[in-house]
Design a protein around this motif. Structure first.
Motif, PDB file in Angstrom:
ATOM      1  N   LEU A   1      49.813 100.895  77.640  1.00  0.00           N
ATOM      2  CA  LEU A   1      48.875  99.900  78.298  1.00  0.00           C
ATOM      3  C   LEU A   1      48.870  99.641  79.730  1.00  0.00           C
ATOM      4  O   LEU A   1      50.005  99.482  80.003  1.00  0.00           O
ATOM      5  N   GLN A   2      47.815  99.677  80.624  1.00  0.00           N
ATOM      6  CA  GLN A   2      47.819  99.057  81.620  1.00  0.00           C
ATOM      7  C   GLN A   2      46.985  97.895  82.059  1.00  0.00           C
ATOM      8  O   GLN A   2      46.142  97.407  81.008  1.00  0.00           O
ATOM      9  N   PRO A   3      47.481  96.933  83.017  1.00  0.00           N
ATOM     10  CA  PRO A   3      46.715  95.764  83.121  1.00  0.00           C
ATOM     11  C   PRO A   3      45.419  95.941  83.158  1.00  0.00           C
ATOM     12  O   PRO A   3      44.629  96.910  83.903  1.00  0.00           O
ATOM     13  N   GLY A   4      44.669  94.794  82.475  1.00  0.00           N
ATOM     14  CA  GLY A   4      43.221  94.925  82.547  1.00  0.00           C
ATOM     15  C   GLY A   4      42.584  95.666  81.366  1.00  0.00           C
ATOM     16  O   GLY A   4      41.297  95.380  81.325  1.00  0.00           O
ATOM     17  N   GLU A   5      43.306  96.443  80.607  1.00  0.00           N
ATOM     18  CA  GLU A   5      42.554  97.102  79.637  1.00  0.00           C
ATOM     19  C   GLU A   5      42.326  96.128  78.578  1.00  0.00           C
ATOM     20  O   GLU A   5      43.047  95.321  78.093  1.00  0.00           O
TER      21      GLU A   5
ATOM     22  N   ARG B   1      35.577 105.837  77.436  1.00  0.00           N
ATOM     23  CA  ARG B   1      36.479 106.843  78.174  1.00  0.00           C
ATOM     24  C   ARG B   1      37.696 106.902  78.610  1.00  0.00           C
ATOM     25  O   ARG B   1      38.090 105.601  78.845  1.00  0.00           O
ATOM     26  N   PHE B   2      38.652 107.843  78.269  1.00  0.00           N
ATOM     27  CA  PHE B   2      40.006 107.902  78.367  1.00  0.00           C
ATOM     28  C   PHE B   2      40.716 106.807  77.637  1.00  0.00           C
ATOM     29  O   PHE B   2      41.799 106.289  77.839  1.00  0.00           O
TER      30      PHE B   2
ATOM     31  N   MET C   1      37.090 115.722  73.714  1.00  0.00           N
ATOM     32  CA  MET C   1      36.875 116.017  75.071  1.00  0.00           C
ATOM     33  C   MET C   1      35.767 115.310  75.907  1.00  0.00           C
ATOM     34  O   MET C   1      35.961 114.899  76.834  1.00  0.00           O
ATOM     35  N   LYS C   2      34.752 115.019  74.917  1.00  0.00           N
ATOM     36  CA  LYS C   2      33.734 114.130  75.582  1.00  0.00           C
ATOM     37  C   LYS C   2      34.235 112.593  75.534  1.00  0.00           C
ATOM     38  O   LYS C   2      34.458 112.196  74.553  1.00  0.00           O
ATOM     39  N   GLY C   3      34.325 112.264  76.818  1.00  0.00           N
ATOM     40  CA  GLY C   3      35.030 110.967  76.953  1.00  0.00           C
ATOM     41  C   GLY C   3      36.596 110.911  77.357  1.00  0.00           C
ATOM     42  O   GLY C   3      37.025 109.914  77.430  1.00  0.00           O
ATOM     43  N   SER C   4      37.200 112.095  77.063  1.00  0.00           N
ATOM     44  CA  SER C   4      38.591 112.298  77.318  1.00  0.00           C
ATOM     45  C   SER C   4      39.263 111.285  76.747  1.00  0.00           C
ATOM     46  O   SER C   4      40.106 110.745  77.128  1.00  0.00           O
TER      47      SER C   4
ATOM     48  N   LYS D   1      32.179  99.477  64.229  1.00  0.00           N
ATOM     49  CA  LYS D   1      31.923  99.591  65.436  1.00  0.00           C
ATOM     50  C   LYS D   1      30.998  98.582  66.171  1.00  0.00           C
ATOM     51  O   LYS D   1      31.440  98.102  67.297  1.00  0.00           O
ATOM     52  N   ASP D   2      30.079  98.116  65.641  1.00  0.00           N
ATOM     53  CA  ASP D   2      29.014  97.259  66.344  1.00  0.00           C
ATOM     54  C   ASP D   2      29.536  95.921  66.622  1.00  0.00           C
ATOM     55  O   ASP D   2      29.519  95.153  67.498  1.00  0.00           O
ATOM     56  N   ARG D   3      30.763  95.533  65.579  1.00  0.00           N
ATOM     57  CA  ARG D   3      31.271  94.392  65.783  1.00  0.00           C
ATOM     58  C   ARG D   3      32.251  94.377  66.835  1.00  0.00           C
ATOM     59  O   ARG D   3      32.594  93.423  67.812  1.00  0.00           O
ATOM     60  N   ILE D   4      33.180  95.537  67.249  1.00  0.00           N
ATOM     61  CA  ILE D   4      33.851  95.683  67.936  1.00  0.00           C
ATOM     62  C   ILE D   4      33.321  95.690  69.445  1.00  0.00           C
ATOM     63  O   ILE D   4      33.774  94.942  70.174  1.00  0.00           O
ATOM     64  N   LEU D   5      32.229  96.418  69.581  1.00  0.00           N
ATOM     65  CA  LEU D   5      31.482  96.491  70.955  1.00  0.00           C
ATOM     66  C   LEU D   5      30.953  95.056  71.117  1.00  0.00           C
ATOM     67  O   LEU D   5      31.218  94.561  72.355  1.00  0.00           O
ATOM     68  N   ALA D   6      30.466  94.132  70.264  1.00  0.00           N
ATOM     69  CA  ALA D   6      30.037  92.840  70.436  1.00  0.00           C
ATOM     70  C   ALA D   6      31.214  91.946  70.913  1.00  0.00           C
ATOM     71  O   ALA D   6      30.943  91.241  71.948  1.00  0.00           O
ATOM     72  N   ALA D   7      32.263  92.266  70.276  1.00  0.00           N
ATOM     73  CA  ALA D   7      33.401  91.539  70.629  1.00  0.00           C
ATOM     74  C   ALA D   7      33.931  91.545  72.076  1.00  0.00           C
ATOM     75  O   ALA D   7      34.766  90.928  72.649  1.00  0.00           O
ATOM     76  N   ASN D   8      33.714  92.873  72.790  1.00  0.00           N
ATOM     77  CA  ASN D   8      34.135  93.513  73.823  1.00  0.00           C
ATOM     78  C   ASN D   8      32.999  93.462  75.036  1.00  0.00           C
ATOM     79  O   ASN D   8      32.785  94.167  75.762  1.00  0.00           O
ATOM     80  N   ASP D   9      32.150  92.367  74.725  1.00  0.00           N
ATOM     81  CA  ASP D   9      30.914  92.106  75.617  1.00  0.00           C
ATOM     82  C   ASP D   9      30.300  93.352  75.819  1.00  0.00           C
ATOM     83  O   ASP D   9      29.525  93.751  77.003  1.00  0.00           O
ATOM     84  N   GLY D  10      29.752  94.039  74.646  1.00  0.00           N
ATOM     85  CA  GLY D  10      29.121  95.388  74.766  1.00  0.00           C
ATOM     86  C   GLY D  10      29.808  96.731  75.094  1.00  0.00           C
ATOM     87  O   GLY D  10      28.822  97.770  75.110  1.00  0.00           O
ATOM     88  N   ARG D  11      30.983  96.606  75.412  1.00  0.00           N
ATOM     89  CA  ARG D  11      31.571  97.732  75.992  1.00  0.00           C
ATOM     90  C   ARG D  11      32.623  98.382  74.933  1.00  0.00           C
ATOM     91  O   ARG D  11      33.223  97.640  74.170  1.00  0.00           O
ATOM     92  N   PRO D  12      32.830  99.662  75.015  1.00  0.00           N
ATOM     93  CA  PRO D  12      33.885 100.171  74.474  1.00  0.00           C
ATOM     94  C   PRO D  12      35.021  99.676  74.659  1.00  0.00           C
ATOM     95  O   PRO D  12      35.355  99.192  75.496  1.00  0.00           O
ATOM     96  N   VAL D  13      36.208  99.985  73.948  1.00  0.00           N
ATOM     97  CA  VAL D  13      37.506  99.505  73.870  1.00  0.00           C
ATOM     98  C   VAL D  13      38.433 100.774  74.616  1.00  0.00           C
ATOM     99  O   VAL D  13      38.101 101.793  74.501  1.00  0.00           O
ATOM    100  N   ASP D  14      39.501 100.210  75.280  1.00  0.00           N
ATOM    101  CA  ASP D  14      40.346 101.293  75.888  1.00  0.00           C
ATOM    102  C   ASP D  14      41.199 101.778  74.784  1.00  0.00           C
ATOM    103  O   ASP D  14      41.765 102.726  74.803  1.00  0.00           O
ATOM    104  N   ILE D  15      41.917 100.758  74.079  1.00  0.00           N
ATOM    105  CA  ILE D  15      42.968 101.219  73.342  1.00  0.00           C
ATOM    106  C   ILE D  15      42.788 100.479  71.769  1.00  0.00           C
ATOM    107  O   ILE D  15      42.373  99.422  71.763  1.00  0.00           O
ATOM    108  N   VAL D  16      43.150 101.222  70.718  1.00  0.00           N
ATOM    109  CA  VAL D  16      43.071 100.730  69.418  1.00  0.00           C
ATOM    110  C   VAL D  16      44.370 101.301  68.810  1.00  0.00           C
ATOM    111  O   VAL D  16      44.672 102.220  68.604  1.00  0.00           O
ATOM    112  N   LEU D  17      44.848  99.888  68.249  1.00  0.00           N
ATOM    113  CA  LEU D  17      45.897 100.137  67.301  1.00  0.00           C
ATOM    114  C   LEU D  17      45.554 100.194  65.819  1.00  0.00           C
ATOM    115  O   LEU D  17      45.178  99.003  65.215  1.00  0.00           O
ATOM    116  N   GLU D  18      45.578 101.252  65.124  1.00  0.00           N
ATOM    117  CA  GLU D  18      44.903 101.436  63.917  1.00  0.00           C
ATOM    118  C   GLU D  18      46.055 101.764  62.821  1.00  0.00           C
ATOM    119  O   GLU D  18      46.826 102.613  62.870  1.00  0.00           O
TER     120      GLU D  18
END
Length: 317
Positions: free
Chosen positions: A127-131, A221-222, A245-248, A188-205
């Motif tokens: 985890l990096q600050p801001g993620e 990405r990343f 690979m797509k999105g690293s 997936k759609d609820r996750i994106l909505a909760a992150n202001d429409g953006r994909p998330v950096d980290i998932v603990l699953e």
């Protein structure tokens, strides 16, 4: 002494109180009179023989205890098995003294769930600050601590899933920026909505099955997804390497047992977690306490997701 000893694999119905000989500490071991034992979701897998490592019968379940050693020290210890009993034996290197300001229940929450959350964020996903961080089962033992640690360590946005409105309120009180229903359909759609429409950096699953699939689809990405359980008892769909690979993107696995060969991998995080707890910066939630004869009910409640936080077992009743 009284203990829960299983002689056949199955569901909660195989958990029965019986009399067994007291354990004896050997070289490099300590005998602990158990004040409380921890109840973990992994125990439900062990009892039905669906755990990652093979289980041998007969078995006294229970991987961690808190209590007094023969020389009077108050310790929390990892015992591997044997915790659902009035007395247990631990290797001395895996018994840590509990400082003042940390309760028995908090110590039990931190020794397994706390160190797991620590490693998920620091070792597995870096985890990096801001993620942004998505924590599944945010009201559970690992999840409730991971939500708080992510915020303490500078996460930009923390999203937690929880199965009920009450649990979602609880994770918001712990510091999550958003709490959503973890039902797989439309996740997936609820996750994106909760992150202001953006994909998330980290998932603990730790659910598996379609929850894993939907979570991976919401990874940016990343992004890094770490899987550390399969509460749904379902396998996720295979992921083609091109999707990594797509999105690293990175998928990691974590199993706390892989830290057991080096006590420092547990003791060092635990010392930090004890310090945060004693200072009032980290809240380890004790979700319920059961008597030894009620352990089957505890497993039923856990499997049905009726519980929050850390569950304790009192071997004296």
């Amino acid at each position: 002494m009284r203990a829960i000893q299983i002689t056949e694999f199955g569901g909660p119905e195989v958990l029965k109180v019986g009399e067994v000989p007291e354990p004896v500490a050997g070289d490099g071991q300590v005998l602990i009179t158990v004040d409380r034992a921890g109840i973990n979701y992994a125990d439900t897998h062990q009892v039905e023989n669906s755990y990652l490592s093979a289980t041998q019968l007969p078995l006294i379940p229970g991987g961690e205890v808190v209590g007094r050693t023969e020389d009077g020290r108050r310790v929390v210890a990892l015992v591997g098995s044997g915790g659902y009993a009035e007395k247990a034996v631990a290797q001395s290197a895996y018994a840590w003294e509990v400082p003042e300001g940390v309760t028995d229940g908090q110590a039990l929450a931190l020794v397994l769930q706390g160190t797991t959350a620590w490693h998920l964020l620091k070792t597995s996903t870096h985890l990096q600050p801001g993620e942004s961080v998505l924590v599944h089962a945010g009201a559970g033992g690992v999840g409730s601590l991971a939500v708080q640690l992510a915020k303490l360590w500078g996460a930009g946005r923390v999203i937690a899933t929880a199965s009920t409105e009450e649990k979602r309120r609880q994770v918001l009180e712990l510091g999550a920026d958003a709490a959503i229903d973890g039902t797989p359909e439309g996740l997936k759609d609820r996750i994106l909505a909760a992150n202001d429409g953006r994909p998330v950096d980290i998932v603990l699953e730790m659910v598996g099955g379609p929850t894993f699939d939907e979570s991976f689809a919401a990874l940016g990405r990343f992004g890094r997804l770490v899987t550390f359980g399969a509460a749904s008892r379902q396998a996720a769909a295979p992921i083609d390497s091109s999707r990594l690979m797509k999105g690293s993107k990175t998928i990691a696995g974590f199993w706390l047992a892989d830290c057991f060969q080096d006590p420092r991998l547990l003791g060092d995080p635990l010392a930090e977690l004890f310090g945060l707890t004693a200072a009032g910066k980290l809240r380890a939630i004790v979700g319920g306490e059961y008597g030894l004869s009620d352990v089957a009910t505890a497993h039923e409640d856990m499997r049905a997701r009726r519980t929050v936080g850390k569950l304790l077992l009192d071997p004296t009743r």
